[in-house]
Design a protein around this motif. Structure first.
Motif, PDB file in Angstrom:
ATOM      1  N   PHE A 267       0.838  -1.200   0.000  1.00 22.88           N
ATOM      2  CA  PHE A 267       0.000   0.000   0.000  1.00 22.88           C
ATOM      3  C   PHE A 267       0.870   1.247   0.000  1.00 22.88           C
ATOM      4  O   PHE A 267       0.612   2.203  -0.762  1.00 22.88           O
ATOM      5  N   LEU A 268       1.894   1.269   0.839  1.00 27.87           N
ATOM      6  CA  LEU A 268       2.785   2.423   0.896  1.00 27.87           C
ATOM      7  C   LEU A 268       3.537   2.614  -0.415  1.00 27.87           C
ATOM      8  O   LEU A 268       3.725   3.744  -0.882  1.00 27.87           O
ATOM      9  N   MET A 269       3.984   1.523  -1.021  1.00 30.94           N
ATOM     10  CA  MET A 269       4.659   1.619  -2.308  1.00 30.94           C
ATOM     11  C   MET A 269       3.758   2.259  -3.356  1.00 30.94           C
ATOM     12  O   MET A 269       4.223   3.027  -4.204  1.00 30.94           O
TER      13      MET A 269
ATOM     14  N   PHE B 116       0.702  10.196  -0.036  1.00 32.65           N
ATOM     15  CA  PHE B 116       0.264   9.773   1.291  1.00 32.65           C
ATOM     16  C   PHE B 116       1.295  10.103   2.367  1.00 32.65           C
ATOM     17  O   PHE B 116       0.942  10.499   3.484  1.00 32.65           O
ATOM     18  N   TYR B 117       2.576   9.955   2.027  1.00 37.56           N
ATOM     19  CA  TYR B 117       3.642  10.154   3.018  1.00 37.56           C
ATOM     20  C   TYR B 117       4.584  11.313   2.668  1.00 37.56           C
ATOM     21  O   TYR B 117       4.840  12.188   3.496  1.00 37.56           O
ATOM     22  N   TYR B 118       5.101  11.315   1.447  1.00 36.85           N
ATOM     23  CA  TYR B 118       6.227  12.202   1.141  1.00 36.85           C
ATOM     24  C   TYR B 118       5.814  13.666   1.047  1.00 36.85           C
ATOM     25  O   TYR B 118       6.510  14.546   1.581  1.00 36.85           O
TER      26      TYR B 118
ATOM     27  N   GLU C 250      -0.170   7.024 -12.174  1.00 39.47           N
ATOM     28  CA  GLU C 250       0.179   7.471 -10.822  1.00 39.47           C
ATOM     29  C   GLU C 250       0.512   6.285  -9.935  1.00 39.47           C
ATOM     30  O   GLU C 250       1.485   6.311  -9.175  1.00 39.47           O
ATOM     31  N   TRP C 251      -0.304   5.245 -10.029  1.00 40.32           N
ATOM     32  CA  TRP C 251      -0.041   4.032  -9.256  1.00 40.32           C
ATOM     33  C   TRP C 251       1.304   3.423  -9.650  1.00 40.32           C
ATOM     34  O   TRP C 251       2.119   3.075  -8.780  1.00 40.32           O
ATOM     35  N   LEU C 252       1.565   3.336 -10.948  1.00 44.25           N
ATOM     36  CA  LEU C 252       2.802   2.713 -11.420  1.00 44.25           C
ATOM     37  C   LEU C 252       4.026   3.543 -11.067  1.00 44.25           C
ATOM     38  O   LEU C 252       5.053   2.997 -10.633  1.00 44.25           O
ATOM     39  N   THR C 253       3.943   4.854 -11.225  1.00 47.51           N
ATOM     40  CA  THR C 253       5.118   5.689 -10.958  1.00 47.51           C
ATOM     41  C   THR C 253       5.445   5.732  -9.465  1.00 47.51           C
ATOM     42  O   THR C 253       6.608   5.902  -9.081  1.00 47.51           O
ATOM     43  N   ASN C 254       4.420   5.577  -8.604  1.00 46.47           N
ATOM     44  CA  ASN C 254       4.691   5.474  -7.168  1.00 46.47           C
ATOM     45  C   ASN C 254       5.516   4.235  -6.870  1.00 46.47           C
ATOM     46  O   ASN C 254       6.499   4.294  -6.112  1.00 46.47           O
ATOM     47  N   ILE C 255       5.126   3.115  -7.443  1.00 47.83           N
ATOM     48  CA  ILE C 255       5.868   1.866  -7.216  1.00 47.83           C
ATOM     49  C   ILE C 255       7.273   1.964  -7.780  1.00 47.83           C
ATOM     50  O   ILE C 255       8.258   1.584  -7.127  1.00 47.83           O
TER      51      ILE C 255
ATOM     52  N   THR D 151      15.242  -3.730   1.808  1.00 44.86           N
ATOM     53  CA  THR D 151      14.487  -2.592   2.348  1.00 44.86           C
ATOM     54  C   THR D 151      13.189  -3.061   2.992  1.00 44.86           C
ATOM     55  O   THR D 151      12.807  -2.593   4.076  1.00 44.86           O
ATOM     56  N   ILE D 152      12.505  -3.970   2.334  1.00 40.62           N
ATOM     57  CA  ILE D 152      11.256  -4.506   2.892  1.00 40.62           C
ATOM     58  C   ILE D 152      11.534  -5.266   4.187  1.00 40.62           C
ATOM     59  O   ILE D 152      10.758  -5.182   5.151  1.00 40.62           O
ATOM     60  N   ASP D 153      12.653  -5.989   4.241  1.00 42.22           N
ATOM     61  CA  ASP D 153      13.027  -6.694   5.475  1.00 42.22           C
ATOM     62  C   ASP D 153      13.194  -5.714   6.628  1.00 42.22           C
ATOM     63  O   ASP D 153      12.782  -5.989   7.765  1.00 42.22           O
ATOM     64  N   ILE D 154      13.808  -4.564   6.349  1.00 46.62           N
ATOM     65  CA  ILE D 154      13.945  -3.530   7.380  1.00 46.62           C
ATOM     66  C   ILE D 154      12.573  -3.003   7.770  1.00 46.62           C
ATOM     67  O   ILE D 154      12.255  -2.813   8.956  1.00 46.62           O
ATOM     68  N   SER D 155      11.709  -2.782   6.784  1.00 42.63           N
ATOM     69  CA  SER D 155      10.391  -2.199   7.031  1.00 42.63           C
ATOM     70  C   SER D 155       9.513  -3.087   7.904  1.00 42.63           C
ATOM     71  O   SER D 155       8.798  -2.594   8.785  1.00 42.63           O
ATOM     72  N   VAL D 156       9.537  -4.386   7.662  1.00 43.89           N
ATOM     73  CA  VAL D 156       8.644  -5.292   8.406  1.00 43.89           C
ATOM     74  C   VAL D 156       9.296  -5.836   9.676  1.00 43.89           C
ATOM     75  O   VAL D 156       8.643  -6.528  10.466  1.00 43.89           O
ATOM     76  N   GLY D 157      10.582  -5.555   9.879  1.00 42.29           N
ATOM     77  CA  GLY D 157      11.231  -5.934  11.130  1.00 42.29           C
ATOM     78  C   GLY D 157      11.926  -7.270  11.133  1.00 42.29           C
ATOM     79  O   GLY D 157      12.322  -7.754  12.201  1.00 42.29           O
ATOM     80  N   THR D 158      12.131  -7.884   9.959  1.00 49.83           N
ATOM     81  CA  THR D 158      12.856  -9.158   9.923  1.00 49.83           C
ATOM     82  C   THR D 158      14.365  -8.945   9.823  1.00 49.83           C
ATOM     83  O   THR D 158      15.133  -9.906   9.866  1.00 49.83           O
ATOM     84  N   ALA D 159      14.800  -7.699   9.654  1.00 48.59           N
ATOM     85  CA  ALA D 159      16.226  -7.361   9.632  1.00 48.59           C
ATOM     86  C   ALA D 159      16.390  -5.963  10.213  1.00 48.59           C
ATOM     87  O   ALA D 159      15.423  -5.192  10.285  1.00 48.59           O
ATOM     88  N   SER D 160      17.607  -5.651  10.636  1.00 48.77           N
ATOM     89  CA  SER D 160      17.907  -4.336  11.212  1.00 48.77           C
ATOM     90  C   SER D 160      19.198  -3.802  10.623  1.00 48.77           C
ATOM     91  O   SER D 160      20.067  -4.560  10.186  1.00 48.77           O
TER      92      SER D 160
END
Length: 432
Positions: free
Chosen positions: A191-193, A199-201, A290-295, A396-405
């Protein structure tokens, strides 16, 4: 403020203390790293690259602008006829390249010293001042003035510190700690991608602009102001309606609803089409783009400084000091690179190490710099990370979801490098 003891005996004591520091696996290179020698070579290379900029850099910029405008022309001229992936891709690539390549490097001052048209290709003028300039130079969800503060200043000169507004590990703290099935976390990331620019930036860049104005006016910034926000959040700095009307509404109305208007009139005169049908088709293509360029942008932008091999730092450092240069390498990653098509698809963000070392160079200069920077880093044993962008997306996704630091740079060496900076500049350094 106190000046560090620069006597030979004190330096020897510091070395003895550092020799006793236990380094984590993968950090052993720090022990024998010659930061002084490495910094001298990096500074010399930066001066050389800047001196070599000229007509070739302008010609290359013009070519990339031509590519970007070509995608825009194709997408805009075809968007009313049918919903199709080619039109969507054309529009998406135009939006993506106009930001990541054209606006990005111009707003950093990458062409100020070599471009003959100083009235436009200047970081003090490009997209700034009026809605007309924003529309003609760089029209996107983010307000150019706000992005210049958030990215050019706050991010670049606080990279991977607690005050870096783009620090993924800190910004995703809620998601990292969320007690939910992993598929739910991945769904939130997707969703964020798909929405992150508006939504965020956009709201966060505007918040940084308002905070900069508060600092200039001598107003106190509330505690916790560094925390990221989303479009639905009102803040101490602005109301939702202020941000929406100034930042988001112009782009929403003009880009998505006014731009397709000519197709309404065209459809009234073409056999087999209707005005409303062509207008609606164009609007759908714009929203899909817009959806594609966000991703696309998320994959190329957010992955630049995240991963379990990227370092974090505890304290700020002086701009363009030894510590500063080292941090740009240790907290940045390059992707596949080397040709215009490859670099274009990465938005020229595949030279992130070189760009962070010298933010005010041209796109072409970064291509020249990359093999030289890598060679210098290998010579001194400084890690230089270069990987495929999709590998970096996974990290990056691993950092985001907490499976890596992310990694923390050893505090004793961070402190030591800051003292060396103060010594080299003959300025005092306050040890906290």
């Amino acid at each position: 403020m106190c000046r560090p003891d620069t006597s030979t005996s004190n330096q020897n004591e510091q070395v003895k203390i550092l020799d006793k520091v236990k380094l984590s696996e993968g950090d052993e290179w720090i022990r024998n790293f010659d930061i002084k020698g490495w910094t001298q070579e990096i500074k010399a290379l930066g001066k050389k690259l800047e001196a070599e900029q000229g007509p070739d850099d302008v010609a290359h910029l013009n070519r990339m602008v031509g590519w970007s405008n070509g995608f825009a022309a194709f997408g805009l001229l075809t968007m009313g006829f049918a919903v199709n992936p080619f039109t969507v891709m054309g529009l998406s690539l135009y939006i993506f390249s106009r930001w990541t390549m054209i606006a990005h490097h111009t707003c950093h001052g990458g062409y100020e010293k070599c471009h003959p048209n100083k009235s436009r290709w200047s970081r003090f003028k490009f997209g700034l001042g009026t809605l007309w300039r924003r529309f003609n130079d760089w029209f996107d969800w983010m307000m150019p003035e706000a992005w210049n503060v958030e990215h050019n200043n706050r991010h670049h000169y606080n990279l991977s510190e607690g005050t870096d507004p783009d620090l993924v590990e800190r910004n995703q703290a809620y998601l990292r700690g969320l007690q939910a099935p992993m598929f739910v976390k991945y769904g939130i990331v997707f969703f964020l991608m798909s929405t992150w620019k508006w939504f965020y930036y956009a709201p966060n860049t505007y918040k940084e602009l308002k905070m900069a104005q508060m600092r200039k006016a001598g107003k106190k910034i509330p505690e916790g102001a560094e925390a990221p926000i989303t479009v639905k959040d009102a803040t101490f700095a602005y109301t939702f309606m202020e941000m929406f009307s100034i930042v988001l509404l112009p782009y929403l109305v003009i880009h998505f609803f006014l731009t397709p208007v000519p197709f309404y009139f065209l459809g009234e005169h073409l056999d087999g089409y209707t005005g409303l049908g062509m207008y609606t088709t164009a609007v759908i293509n714009l929203f899909l783009a817009e959806w594609l360029t966000n991703i696309h942008a998320y994959i190329a932008v957010v992955t630049n400084h995240a991963g379990d091999d990227m370092y974090r730092f505890r304290k700020p450092c002086r701009a363009f000091s030894g510590s500063f240069f080292v941090r740009q390498v240790l907290a940045s990653v390059d992707f596949d690179l080397g040709t215009d098509p490859v670099d274009f698809m990465h938005g020229w963000l595949n030279y992130q190490i070189e760009h962070h070392l010298w933010p005010n160079l041209s796109m072409l200069s970064y291509r020249k710099a990359a093999p030289q920077v890598q060679s210098i880093c290998e010579k001194y044993g400084l890690p230089y990370v270069k990987e495929n962008v999709f590998i970096r997306l996974k990290k990056t996704i691993d950092i985001s979801v907490g499976t890596a630091s992310m990694k923390w740079f050893p505090e004793e060496y961070e402190e030591y490098y800051l003292e060396l900076d103060a010594l080299s500049e003959s300025k005092p350094y306050k040890k906290e």
